[in-house]
Enzyme design. Structure first.
Site, PDB file in Angstrom:
ATOM      1  N   ASP A  62      67.694 -18.168  26.124  1.00  8.76           N
ATOM      2  CA  ASP A  62      67.697 -16.714  26.227  1.00  8.76           C
ATOM      3  C   ASP A  62      66.608 -16.381  27.239  1.00  8.76           C
ATOM      4  OD1 ASP A  62      69.491 -16.760  24.123  1.00  8.76           O
ATOM      5  OD2 ASP A  62      68.341 -15.394  22.846  1.00  8.76           O
TER       6      ASP A  62
ATOM      7  N   SER B  19      57.075 -19.202  28.691  1.00 10.77           N
ATOM      8  CA  SER B  19      57.606 -20.343  29.416  1.00 10.77           C
ATOM      9  C   SER B  19      58.688 -19.965  30.415  1.00 10.77           C
ATOM     10  CB  SER B  19      58.188 -21.322  28.403  1.00 10.77           C
ATOM     11  OG  SER B  19      58.820 -20.599  27.368  1.00 10.77           O
TER      12      SER B  19
ATOM     13  N   HIS C 173      68.572 -25.368  24.940  1.00 10.52           N
ATOM     14  CA  HIS C 173      69.818 -26.058  24.649  1.00 10.52           C
ATOM     15  C   HIS C 173      70.373 -26.682  25.929  1.00 10.52           C
ATOM     16  CE1 HIS C 173      70.367 -24.146  20.565  1.00 10.52           C
ATOM     17  NE2 HIS C 173      69.372 -23.431  21.087  1.00 10.52           N
TER      18      HIS C 173
END
Length: 262
Positions: free
Chosen positions: A86, A226, A142
């Site tokens: 996301d 990040s 992911h």
């Protein structure tokens, strides 16, 4: 006041001593009391969370929260590359023949980012994509494709802000911050997924086992703020036409179509 404090703590702190203190606090049970205000300040979508707000034992535990099953849907088409996080797509562009990328008006060497010219060579004249994760975002990573891990390595020792201001005014954040590189062979080509830490040294934790990855499978998580940089080989991706920068994306959403290596 609270919002300013969190922004200072999460986005701007980078000194070793202050980072260490904040890291200890965030992992301690004493930090549990700030979780509700953190959730309010950053408008966290609590409907998606795996657990109730009061079940998180620390700020760190909350920050690396998982989502309810089925909350993110992975694009099923076999040739689709999907977002690993996301995030906000801050920039997309070419890797020039000199093995450099231009992000927010600054030049970054991908040879320095990946550790050597040899490691960077497969991505010469390829495409890069920068995805920034703010404190608001879900912070687990992911796999963007199904494939095999060719190699994985870590570089760097300190971490500076990687938000828009950090990219614009920082000094080599994408190529000097602590980072973990995962190179994946997806059958018709390869890509590099560069996980860039933004505040704490060693703030990237891997969770996958073995060399095989399934698209949408959890790979790792960031402990705090990040960025992910994706690097593709020349003509390795046809970008989705509906991406308009800065673009908000979620895990599993289509970024483009992978094209066979020539």
């Amino acid at each position: 006041m609270i919002q300013s404090l969190y922004r200072l703590m999460i986005e701007l702190t980078n000194r070793r001593w202050s980072s260490t203190l904040l890291k200890r606090f965030a992992r301690s049970s004493a930090s549990k009391w700030v979780v509700p205000s953190f959730a309010r300040t950053y408008k966290i979508n609590q409907e998606e969370m795996e657990k109730e707000l009061g079940e998180y034992k620390s700020l760190h535990d909350f920050f690396i929260r998982r989502l309810k099953p089925g909350t993110r849907i992975t694009e099923a088409a076999s040739d689709a590359i999907v977002s690993p996080v996301d995030a906000i797509i801050e920039d997309i562009g070419p890797v020039v023949p000199e093995l450099e990328i231009h992000v927010k008006g600054k030049v970054y060497s991908i040879a320095e980012m990946l550790g050597s010219a040899e490691a960077a060579s497969p991505y010469r004249e390829g495409t890069y994509m920068v995805l920034y994760l703010s404190p608001t975002h879900y912070h687990r990573i992911h796999s963007p494709v199904s494939g095999t891990i060719l190699n994985q390595w870590s570089l760097g020792s300190r971490s500076y802000p990687v938000n828009a201001l950090g990219l614009k005014y920082g000094k080599g954040t994408l190529s000097k911050n602590y980072r973990m590189v995962t190179e994946i062979d997806y059958g018709s080509g390869r890509l590099a997924l560069v996980k860039v830490g933004a505040m704490f040294v060693n703030s990237i934790e891997t969770v996958h086992e073995g060399e095989r990855l399934k698209k949408g499978e959890e790979m790792a998580y960031f402990s705090f703020g990040s960025t992910v940089v994706l690097l593709f080989e020349k003509d390795g991706i046809e970008l989705a036409e509906d991406i308009v920068l800065p673009a908000h994306v979620k895990v599993g959403e289509k970024l483009g179509t992978l094209t066979p290596r020539h």
